[in-house]
Design an enzyme around this catalytic site. Structure first.
Site, PDB file in Angstrom:
ATOM      1  N   THR A 234       0.824  -1.063  -0.158  1.00 35.66           N
ATOM      2  CA  THR A 234      -0.039  -0.085  -0.058  1.00 35.66           C
ATOM      3  C   THR A 234       0.689   1.200   0.058  1.00 35.66           C
ATOM      4  O   THR A 234       1.846   1.460   0.924  1.00 35.66           O
ATOM      5  CB  THR A 234      -0.825   0.104   1.429  1.00 35.66           C
ATOM      6  OG1 THR A 234      -1.660  -1.162   1.033  1.00 35.66           O
ATOM      7  CG2 THR A 234      -1.873   1.224   1.106  1.00 35.66           C
ATOM      8  N   CYS A 320      25.231   0.537  10.664  1.00 41.50           N
ATOM      9  CA  CYS A 320      24.901  -1.035  10.451  1.00 41.50           C
ATOM     10  C   CYS A 320      25.770  -1.935  10.124  1.00 41.50           C
ATOM     11  O   CYS A 320      25.813  -2.918   9.768  1.00 41.50           O
ATOM     12  CB  CYS A 320      24.254  -0.922   9.114  1.00 41.50           C
ATOM     13  SG  CYS A 320      22.582   0.223   9.058  1.00 41.50           S
TER      14      CYS A 320
END
Length: 400
Positions: A234, A320
């Site tokens: 969506t 990260c």
């Protein structure tokens, strides 16, 4: 608290937050729905996409909304090579890439893809001659970050794209996560480009992938309609609107912010260069927002921890990366493993104040005197350097 880790995350601009909240209040419908509320959301989605495209100078059909740079990088790298597997399985990249690129390449290597890393020059830019030597007729992708997240090195994107013109089957992916608002984006000759709004005062959980209109890539998320066939789900209208606002502000204020941050960077470089055990790893022509340094004899994680105990937030490698390993970027340019283990990053912002920088230097001085092993201080101290009091027991240091 003194926050000096803006390359990992930036606070959302109040105007960005307001844009998000306004969109959430105003548009209730799913942009894929056919009823009036859905049609209103769909129309607004098309409008904001047109606006982003205008800001970046691309076609609206070339914009793919994602959850962030990690997804954008995965979609670009995997999507390109999987769509071109009938042509070849050779990929070229660098040791400077974010984990979302290097990790993706490792996964592809286990699937039979051949990965080559191009050599680095001492200023952190890629060796263009080595790139030419590595390129083959079965090379299907070259992936390079526009700005390295650890050193701030700006890569020669136009020169790389020009070299790749001779290889029509090879696509060029650019991770521009650290570039927006810090340097001009180069899109000429680039097939895909990743952008992360949370790096320029947008919201976490939103991302963009620019993809040339005629380029076919393999989707990584299947099922469900969306704004594009390349990424199901969506459409997140409020995130798209907030991303547009963050991008507009970053580009409108880019020149003024760079000037201000550049002054902070020069002040820090000069001050830190007075410490004999300090080595500045970021090249002079790096973006001013990123300043990477090493303190000889002290692991970067140790210095980071001590600064943290005093309320200063810096990072060791990118947010990260795997903890406890040398910085690949610093090792690539210095060829010195100990120096890479000692490295850590200061990242600045237009929100950083002169008072914060001055207080950071005071705290740094205290940590330096406590952490740098006395034997090293005695060895490297020049005649004009005042002696520092020994506050430490070298046996308890994490010496490298």
């Amino acid at each position: 608290m003194i926050y000096l880790d803006y390359s990992a995350n930036t606070p959302a601009d109040p105007a960005v937050l307001e844009a998000f909240l306004h969109a959430e209040r105003m548009f209730l419908g799913n942009p894929n729905a056919t009823h009036p509320a859905g049609q209103a959301a769909q129309a607004e989605m098309a409008c904001v996409t047109d606006s982003i495209a205008e800001l970046l100078g691309v076609n609206p059909a070339e914009i793919i909304y994602t959850s962030g740079a990690s997804e954008s990088n995965n979609l670009a790298v995997k999507g390109i090579v999987q769509a071109a597997r009938h042509i070849g399985r050779h990929i070229i990249s660098t040791a400077l890439e974010h984990a979302s690129v290097s990790g993706t390449l490792s996964a592809l290597q286990h699937q039979g893809y051949e990965i080559d890393l191009v050599d680095m020059e001492r200023d952190g830019t890629i060796d263009l001659e080595h790139l030419r030597k590595l390129l083959r007729q079965d090379t299907v992708l070259v992936s390079v970050c526009a700005v390295d997240s650890e050193l701030g090195t700006v890569q020669p994107i136009r020169q790389i794209a020009a070299i790749l013109n001779a290889y029509p089957n090879c696509r060029f992916h650019v991770d521009a996560t650290q570039a927006v608002g810090k340097t001009d984006l180069v899109l000429d000759g680039v097939d895909t480009m990743s952008i992360a709004p949370h790096k320029f005062y947008g919201l976490n959980g939103s991302g963009l992938l620019l993809k040339k209109k005629d380029l076919i890539i393999e989707p990584q998320i299947h099922g469900g309609s969306s704004a594009t066939k390349y990424r199901s789900g969506t459409p997140a209208l409020a995130l798209a609107i907030s991303s547009e606002k963050a991008l507009r502000l970053a580009l409108e204020h880019q020149e003024r912010r760079i000037t201000y941050v550049g002054a902070l960077n020069r002040f820090l470089r000069e001050a830190l260069s007075n410490y004999p055990a300090v080595r500045i790893n970021s090249p002079e022509n790096a973006v001013p927002h990123i300043l990477n340094l090493s303190v000889r004899g002290v692991k970067g994680t140790v210095f980071q921890r001590e600064l943290g105990l005093r309320g200063v937030c810096v990072s060791v490698k990118s947010a990260c990366s795997t903890e406890g390993t040398p910085s690949k970027a610093v090792f690539a340019v210095s060829r010195d493993r100990k120096n890479a283990l000692s490295s850590w990053r200061i990242s600045l912002s237009h929100l950083t104040t002169w008072e914060e920088v001055t207080e950071f230097l005071r705290i740094f001085d205290s940590c330096y005197r406590e952490l740098v092993p006395c034997a090293i201080r005695r060895t490297i101290r020049g005649q004009d350097t005042p002696p520092l009091p020994c506050l430490c027991n070298d046996d308890v240091h994490d010496i490298i």
